[in-house]
Design a protein around this motif. Structure first.
Motif, PDB file in Angstrom:
ATOM      1  N   ASN A 138       0.804  -1.227   0.000  1.00  0.00           N
ATOM      2  CA  ASN A 138       0.000   0.000   0.000  1.00  0.00           C
ATOM      3  C   ASN A 138       0.835   1.274   0.000  1.00  0.00           C
ATOM      4  OD1 ASN A 138      -1.978  -1.911   0.262  1.00  0.00           O
ATOM      5  ND2 ASN A 138      -2.626  -1.323   2.315  1.00  0.00           N
ATOM      6  N   HIS A 139       2.103   1.156   0.404  1.00  0.00           N
ATOM      7  CA  HIS A 139       2.949   2.355   0.374  1.00  0.00           C
ATOM      8  C   HIS A 139       4.252   2.160  -0.388  1.00  0.00           C
ATOM      9  CE1 HIS A 139       5.302   5.835   1.267  1.00  0.00           C
ATOM     10  NE2 HIS A 139       6.182   5.110   1.951  1.00  0.00           N
ATOM     11  N   PRO A 180       0.060   5.950  13.645  1.00  0.00           N
ATOM     12  CA  PRO A 180       1.137   6.714  13.005  1.00  0.00           C
ATOM     13  C   PRO A 180       2.129   5.734  12.372  1.00  0.00           C
ATOM     14  CG  PRO A 180       1.500   6.586  15.364  1.00  0.00           C
ATOM     15  CD  PRO A 180       0.183   5.903  15.096  1.00  0.00           C
ATOM     16  N   ILE A 181       3.191   6.242  11.781  1.00  0.00           N
ATOM     17  CA  ILE A 181       4.231   5.376  11.230  1.00  0.00           C
ATOM     18  C   ILE A 181       5.092   4.835  12.371  1.00  0.00           C
ATOM     19  CG2 ILE A 181       6.197   5.195   9.663  1.00  0.00           C
ATOM     20  CD1 ILE A 181       3.526   5.723   8.266  1.00  0.00           C
ATOM     21  N   ARG A 182       5.275   3.534  12.365  1.00  0.00           N
ATOM     22  CA  ARG A 182       6.101   2.875  13.392  1.00  0.00           C
ATOM     23  C   ARG A 182       7.540   2.801  12.863  1.00  0.00           C
ATOM     24  NH1 ARG A 182       2.322  -1.121  16.303  1.00  0.00           N
ATOM     25  NH2 ARG A 182       4.168  -2.446  16.514  1.00  0.00           N
ATOM     26  N   THR A 225      -1.717   5.908   6.596  1.00  0.00           N
ATOM     27  CA  THR A 225      -1.035   7.119   7.057  1.00  0.00           C
ATOM     28  C   THR A 225       0.117   7.445   6.113  1.00  0.00           C
ATOM     29  OG1 THR A 225      -1.610   6.842   9.396  1.00  0.00           O
ATOM     30  CG2 THR A 225       0.394   8.076   8.926  1.00  0.00           C
ATOM     31  N   ALA A 226       0.820   6.410   5.691  1.00  0.00           N
ATOM     32  CA  ALA A 226       1.939   6.607   4.764  1.00  0.00           C
ATOM     33  C   ALA A 226       1.473   7.217   3.441  1.00  0.00           C
ATOM     34  CB  ALA A 226       2.644   5.278   4.512  1.00  0.00           C
ATOM     35  N   ARG A 323      10.846  12.175   7.023  1.00  0.00           N
ATOM     36  CA  ARG A 323      11.441  10.991   7.644  1.00  0.00           C
ATOM     37  C   ARG A 323      10.965   9.721   6.938  1.00  0.00           C
ATOM     38  NH1 ARG A 323      10.732   9.227  14.035  1.00  0.00           N
ATOM     39  NH2 ARG A 323      12.359   7.616  14.042  1.00  0.00           N
ATOM     40  N   LEU A 324       9.692   9.671   6.603  1.00  0.00           N
ATOM     41  CA  LEU A 324       9.154   8.514   5.885  1.00  0.00           C
ATOM     42  C   LEU A 324       9.773   8.420   4.499  1.00  0.00           C
ATOM     43  CD1 LEU A 324       7.192   6.128   5.623  1.00  0.00           C
ATOM     44  CD2 LEU A 324       5.469   7.769   4.816  1.00  0.00           C
TER      45      LEU A 324
END
Length: 338
Positions: A138-139, A180-182, A225-226, A323-324
């Motif tokens: 998905n991302h 959120p992103i882990r 979220t991503a 950051r992602l």
């Protein structure tokens, strides 16, 4: 503000495409995630009815894409549109690179990219690249695909005087609010997380269990979220080139995305909305994000029910988005300096 404030939950994708017919005409459009009964099918049908120059449809099954193409061909308005099918498995970085190479060979430009593909699986799975399946498909797959197609997207932006008319649309979900992103544990291997990576408090044990690192709901939510953070990054990095990105929540639609949920999961999903949309209505917000000229100037990263909306703060934070981006580059093994 969008062109039509009256558009909302009941607006159909067909209505949106008709309203912005001139924005479709002559465009080269890619829709990722197309199969019979999917939102991608409804998006493709709506776009095809308004004379795009080229419509590219990508998904895991060429047979299913060709079924959709056959359906599109039955309509008088779209029977002569050039449509090409591309095999794409977003869970495989190798497949993504192969598909990107094929797409790049088929067109000199991409005016609109709609990243609609997604999966929702009940059990923790890792891809052959070693990534949690939701996050990978998905991302990460869409991150790599979009970046490999950027030269064609930039060519489209150069060819038009309308800055911001070139669009990248990422289909997300209101369910992003669950996670959120882990960054320290994107593969869901731990139960202890830094405070800023934890799910919101108060979630039921069926979603967050203190002794179970993995939850399919959280896996899906992290990937959604991503999607939003990816749109934040794309617009920030590309708006100077006339390219804008929006992420969209299509609404509550009972599609094949829910087919792998168990009875408890399906029961929970059914309780998440009082308004359930059909597929054509579910396609509407993505088409507004892709076509509405009022959105040429960036106005946020998230849309719902055909209008701009507010996402969770952790999904629109520019520093988190950057950051992602760097994590995603690391995971695909390639840097993209935009």
């Amino acid at each position: 503000m969008t062109t039509f404030p009256s558009f909302g939950a009941e607006t159909s994708g067909s209505e949106v495409a008709a309203a912005f017919s001139e924005q479709v005409r002559g465009k080269h459009v890619l829709v990722v995630g197309v199969s019979p009964g999917s939102l991608g099918e409804h998006m493709a049908e709506a776009i095809a009815s308004h004379k795009p120059e080229l419509l590219l449809l990508a998904s895991r099954s060429l047979e299913k894409i060709n079924t959709v193409i056959s359906q599109i061909r039955t309509k008088e308005a779209s029977k002569n549109v050039e449509i090409r099918a591309i095999n794409l498995d977003l869970s495989s970085l190798e497949s993504v690179r192969t598909a990107a190479q094929e797409i790049n060979s088929l067109t000199p430009k991409l005016d609109v990219v709609i990243n609609n593909a997604a999966i929702n699986v009940p059990d923790r799975q890792l891809t052959k690249d070693g990534l949690e399946m939701h996050f990978a498909t998905n991302h990460i797959g869409l991150f790599l695909l979009t970046n490999l197609l950027l030269p064609k997207i930039e060519e489209a932006a150069k060819a038009t005087e309308k800055k911001g008319a070139t669009r990248i649309v990422n289909v997300t979900s209101a369910g992003h609010r669950l996670s959120p992103i882990r960054f320290s544990d994107y593969n869901f291997e731990r139960t202890e997380l830094p405070v800023d990576e934890r799910p919101p408090p108060g979630l039921p044990l069926s979603i967050v269990h203190p002794d179970k690192p993995y939850s399919s709901f959280l896996g899906y939510a992290q990937s959604k979220t991503a999607n939003i953070l990816f749109s934040v990054s794309l617009t920030e990095k590309l708006k100077g080139k006339g390219i804008v990105s929006y992420s969209v929540h299509p609404g509550s639609i009972w599609t094949g995305l829910s087919r792998n949920l168990d009875e408890e999961g399906q029961s929970m999903i059914k309780q998440t909305s009082k308004v359930w949309k059909n597929g054509d209505q579910g396609a509407a917000t993505a088409l507004v994000a892709a076509l509405d000229p009022s959105l040429d100037e960036p106005q946020g990263a998230y849309m719902s029910d055909c209008q701009l909306a507010q996402a969770a703060e952790f999904a629109i934070d520019g520093k988190v988005a950057e950051r992602l981006w760097h994590l995603s580059e690391k995971l695909v093994g390639q840097d993209f300096i935009l």
